[in-house]
Design a protein around this motif. Structure first.
Motif, PDB file in Angstrom:
ATOM      1  N   ASP A 231      -5.076  -0.385  -2.600  1.00 36.48           N
ATOM      2  CA  ASP A 231      -4.365   0.208  -1.780  1.00 36.48           C
ATOM      3  C   ASP A 231      -4.776   1.214  -1.379  1.00 36.48           C
ATOM      4  O   ASP A 231      -5.290   1.846  -2.548  1.00 36.48           O
TER       5      ASP A 231
ATOM      6  N   THR B  50       2.560   3.053   5.080  1.00 34.60           N
ATOM      7  CA  THR B  50       2.202   2.734   4.016  1.00 34.60           C
ATOM      8  C   THR B  50       2.139   4.091   3.121  1.00 34.60           C
ATOM      9  O   THR B  50       1.666   3.805   1.894  1.00 34.60           O
ATOM     10  N   MET B  51       2.136   4.790   3.557  1.00 35.26           N
ATOM     11  CA  MET B  51       3.108   6.278   2.513  1.00 35.26           C
ATOM     12  C   MET B  51       4.073   6.096   2.164  1.00 35.26           C
ATOM     13  O   MET B  51       3.949   6.791   1.018  1.00 35.26           O
TER      14      MET B  51
ATOM     15  N   PHE C 254      -4.693   4.372  -1.974  1.00 34.88           N
ATOM     16  CA  PHE C 254      -4.425   5.374  -2.494  1.00 34.88           C
ATOM     17  C   PHE C 254      -4.949   4.991  -4.130  1.00 34.88           C
ATOM     18  O   PHE C 254      -4.804   6.138  -5.272  1.00 34.88           O
TER      19      PHE C 254
ATOM     20  N   ASP D 145       5.535   3.175   0.333  1.00 28.49           N
ATOM     21  CA  ASP D 145       4.472   3.029  -0.654  1.00 28.49           C
ATOM     22  C   ASP D 145       3.306   3.303  -1.056  1.00 28.49           C
ATOM     23  O   ASP D 145       2.976   2.396  -2.376  1.00 28.49           O
ATOM     24  N   SER D 146       2.936   4.288  -0.157  1.00 25.04           N
ATOM     25  CA  SER D 146       1.474   4.567  -1.209  1.00 25.04           C
ATOM     26  C   SER D 146       1.912   5.803  -3.231  1.00 25.04           C
ATOM     27  O   SER D 146       1.166   5.073  -4.029  1.00 25.04           O
TER      28      SER D 146
ATOM     29  N   ALA E 253       2.816   7.982  -4.153  1.00 27.63           N
ATOM     30  CA  ALA E 253       2.041   9.216  -3.799  1.00 27.63           C
ATOM     31  C   ALA E 253       2.293  10.640  -3.179  1.00 27.63           C
ATOM     32  O   ALA E 253       2.034  11.838  -3.027  1.00 27.63           O
TER      33      ALA E 253
ATOM     34  N   LYS F  70      -2.298   0.655  -7.075  1.00 30.39           N
ATOM     35  CA  LYS F  70      -2.793  -1.019  -6.504  1.00 30.39           C
ATOM     36  C   LYS F  70      -3.476  -0.909  -6.451  1.00 30.39           C
ATOM     37  O   LYS F  70      -4.067  -1.529  -5.506  1.00 30.39           O
TER      38      LYS F  70
END
Lengths: 438, 329
Positions: free
Chosen positions: B78, A97-98, B80, A100-101, A103, B83
């Motif tokens: 998602d 998750t991180m 964050f 693909d974030s 961020a 997306k």
């Protein structure tokens, strides 16, 4: 619309940083959000205090935001409005998750940019490998652990055993004997993260696949398959132990580890990080050993747990530089050795491991070495090297819910695992649909 | 309340000019005019200025969040926020076909109802008894009011501990009485536990209102009934109860809101929605899916469902029950 808002925010925060008067830049302050309490938290604050004392340019402020899930949720809420910390401690299962974030700044990139040379090859292999994106480390391993088998040596002696057996079948006989002879009220207490140790860890050690595509390493189109492996047998065993009063569930209002450290239950399968608590609270002859395995397999390395430190995007140069300086401090062998000795987490660099060995630490504290020996046992296979599933928090919650339906007698182990796999696959498909494009 | 009053006056006036012959359902849903003030503003400007603070509060604490929830309910996103993918009604379809969601709705209905009725009955009995406690009345009231001053998480933790099957004193007592109490393994026990904890927490709220309402019952009426030979219980049931019905009605709605939305803290600390989701109410599920599992689309869809439910129930309650309550004492 979302992209527009983010860029506006970034512009506004950039402007705010530039508009700050010069005196405010004298010392750059950054936040690190973490998720550990108790003695472990004291260790974290000590590391921060040491760093702040060691130089005058940067100041790290450590804030505890609850457990891993709460810290992660707080970070995401903050990120969406541009108020996120520079450094975030996030558990191993959030890795994909991180990544693909979009961020995060990969730590290897960050350290190179600010001219810190980190010897990434010196990190303990199964730990470092877990946090690799391609061949570069995306996060800095910090508190790494694995589950080990803790036992009450007094109870085992009283029931006529020298030590716990190596296989689940032997352990089963011993725990039933302990209960039948009235040595203890319960043979084992089930920790709240048992899905990590007794299900995922069980699959790793015994080399059973958890999902297709190499447990998710080879693509987002992975599917869970643990309902077709001996994990079913493991769940049947746990259910039998619960029904027979061998396993006690702690429930709310009580920490499961308390039932072990108070001497109520003879064993607990939990993280090596429990050393911090057991050493302080257990008033009996406690000890620990490797996790049991199935009779017909040669045991592999176990799965890692704990968390790593991630650096988030959207911060000023000075703040990023502060993060790099702090991570450099964290990676030092002295810091690592202090951290591992204080908490019970495994030393994550070979240098720290060697330092602890040459200091004779493990001779004085033999149970402290079990985790790292178990993590590095044998050559990792496709099934034991780790897990890479999107939105893993969600499928773990589903798995726990379904397993509780087994404990309460609403479902058979096979039914529950079939359902957990079906629902978990739905989560994976959602994740794939959202993240498959990049 | 001012804005609502004024709004209802205007509505009431316009409605009254319609012919009296209307559909039965319309009539049933039409606002009651009894008890409303007849005064109203002539110009719209001053009225608008006076209600604007209220509207601004509503805008920021209701309309903006509702809009955010609506916009999230039809997407997969998602966590964050980078997306997002429009999925139409898929979040809702998944909800309504999900067995866990249906169970959660069923549980919420029964839990809210049981909690509501139990709280009213217990608070009513305690309020009734207030009059008959002569010695230590002050202490009596203080003890009853205490739970309200304790944070839900703290009281929840204490409940969880008291009823913990391995160490809790009450659990041990229950087990020694032959009842195999174990909220970790028996879902019924878990549901009973959160219901009791929620009732305990809210009894004092109802108690304050009911005590006040009973004090407002004219002494002369009760004395008259006493002279006619009515025993205390009879006096309570036939004189006091009809006079406190507006309060009971108000509490019925407040208990409903409490049970539906505010028992979150109790559930989180007593059972965490388990075992096997057996104590996961609709609101707790919104939290679980949104903040723990980070499935924001589904969580937003669930809060839309909850909002629609809350609006629907409130309208129905006001329209249907209000007619049976006499406000003009």
């Amino acid at each position: 619309m979302i992209r527009f808002r983010k860029s506006t925010l970034a512009a506004v925060s950039m402007f705010a940083v530039m508009a700050m008067p010069a005196w405010a830049q004298a010392k750059t302050s950054i936040e690190w959000w973490y998720a550990n309490g108790g003695r472990i938290e004291e260790g974290i604050q000590k590391i921060i205090a040491d760093f702040n004392k060691s130089q005058d340019d940067y100041e790290v402020v450590g804030i505890r935001k609850g457990n891993y899930e709460e810290t992660f949720a707080a970070m995401i809420a903050a990120y969406r409005v541009g108020k996120h910390p520079t450094i975030i401690q996030s558990s191993e299962r959030t890795f994909l998750t991180m990544i693909d974030s979009n961020a995060i700044v990969p730590v290897s990139e960050l350290m190179t940019k600010y001219d810190y040379s980190i010897d990434w090859d010196n990190f303990v292999k199964p730990v470092a490998d877990y946090y690799l994106e391609g061949d570069r480390p995306a996060a800095m391993p910090f508190n790494s652990s694995t589950a080990i088998f803790w036992y009450n040596a007094d109870h085992f002696k009283a029931a006529g055993f020298d030590a716990p057996g190596e296989t689940w079948d032997e352990v089963e006989k011993q725990l039933y004997a302990i209960k039948d002879q009235g040595v203890a009220k319960c043979g084992m207490v089930l920790d709240s993260d048992f899905y990590w140790s007794l299900i995922e860890g069980y699959a790793s050690i015994n080399d059973y696949p958890f999902g297709t595509k190499g447990n998710g390493f080879e693509g987002l189109d992975t599917e869970y398959v643990y309902n077709k492996t001996p994990v079913v047998k493991q769940v049947e065993r746990l259910k039998r132990w619960i029904d027979d009063g061998i396993i006690q569930l702690a429930g709310q209002g009580l920490s499961p580890k308390q039932l072990y450290t108070s001497g109520t239950c003879s064993t607990i399968v939990t993280s090596t990080a429990a050393h911090a608590e057991v050493e302080t609270n257990a008033k009996f002859d406690w000890s620990a050993t490797y996790m049991p395995h199935e009779t017909d397999v040669s045991p592999r390395n176990s799965n890692i747990g704990g968390a790593a430190l991630w650096v988030l995007k959207g911060k000023s140069e000075a703040e990023s530089a502060a993060a790099a300086a702090f991570l450099n401090h964290v990676a030092k062998p002295e810091t690592q050795a202090y951290w591992a000795e204080w908490t019970g987490y495994v030393p994550v660099t070979n240098a720290a491991y060697e330092k602890m060995k040459s200091d004779g630490f493990f001779e004085k504290h033999p149970t402290r070495e079990i985790a790292i020996l178990q993590l590095t046992r044998g050559e990792p296979t496709v099934n034991s090297r780790g897990f890479r599933f999107g939105n893993s928090n969600q499928s773990s919650a589903i798995l726990v819910e379904e397993l509780q339906a087994v404990w309460t007698g609403k479902k058979t182990p096979q039914e529950a695992l079939d359902s957990a796999v079906a629902r978990g696959n739905q989560v994976l498909r959602q994740y794939e649909a959202l993240n498959g494009g990049n | 309340m001012a804005a609502t009053d004024l709004g209802m006056v205007e509505e009431g006036r316009s409605r009254s000019s319609f012919p009296a012959r209307r559909g039965a359902v319309r009539k049933w849903l039409a606002p009651s005019e009894s008890g409303l003030k007849r005064a109203h503003f002539r110009g719209a400007g001053l009225a608008a200025a006076l209600i604007s603070p209220q509207l601004i509060i509503l805008l920021f604490f209701f309309f903006v969040p509702s809009w955010k929830a609506l916009s999230l309910a039809f997407v997969q996103i998602d966590p964050f926020g980078g997306k997002a993918m429009f999925v139409g009604m898929q979040n809702f379809i998944e909800l309504f076909t999900s067995e866990t969601y249906r169970y959660s709705a069923w549980l919420t209905f029964w839990f809210t109802l049981a909690q509501n009725v139990l709280t009213l009955v217990i608070a009513g009995a305690l309020a009734f008894a207030t009059d008959h406690v002569i010695r230590g009345r002050y202490g009596y009231r203080t003890v009853i009011l205490l739970p309200y001053a304790i944070a839900p998480v703290v009281s929840g933790t204490i409940w969880a501990f008291l009823f913990n099957p391995s160490v809790g004193p009450i659990a041990t007592w229950l087990q020694s009485m032959g009842y195999p109490w174990d909220p970790n393994l028996r879902t019924t026990d878990a549901v009973i536990l959160i219901t009791l904890a929620s009732v305990w927490k809210h009894v004092c709220y109802d108690y304050i209102f009911l005590t006040a309402a009973m004090l407002a019952v004219p002494q002369s009426l009760r004395e008259a009934a006493a002279i006619d030979g009515a025993r205390p219980w009879r006096r309570f049931a036939t004189v006091s109860v009809p006079l406190i019905m507006p309060t009971v009605f108000y509490l019925f709605i407040m208990n409903f809101v409490y049970g539906l939305f505010e028992t979150f803290g109790i559930i989180d600390s007593v059972t965490r929605g388990g075992p096997a989701g057996s104590t996961t109410t609709l609101v707790y599920k919104v939290y679980q899916d949104g903040f723990v599992n980070l499935n924001l689309g589904s969580s937003a869809a669930q809060s839309i469902v909850l909002m629609v439910l809350a609006i629907l129930f409130t309208v129905l309650q006001f329209r249907a029950i209000e007619r049976k309550v006499n406000y003009e004492v």
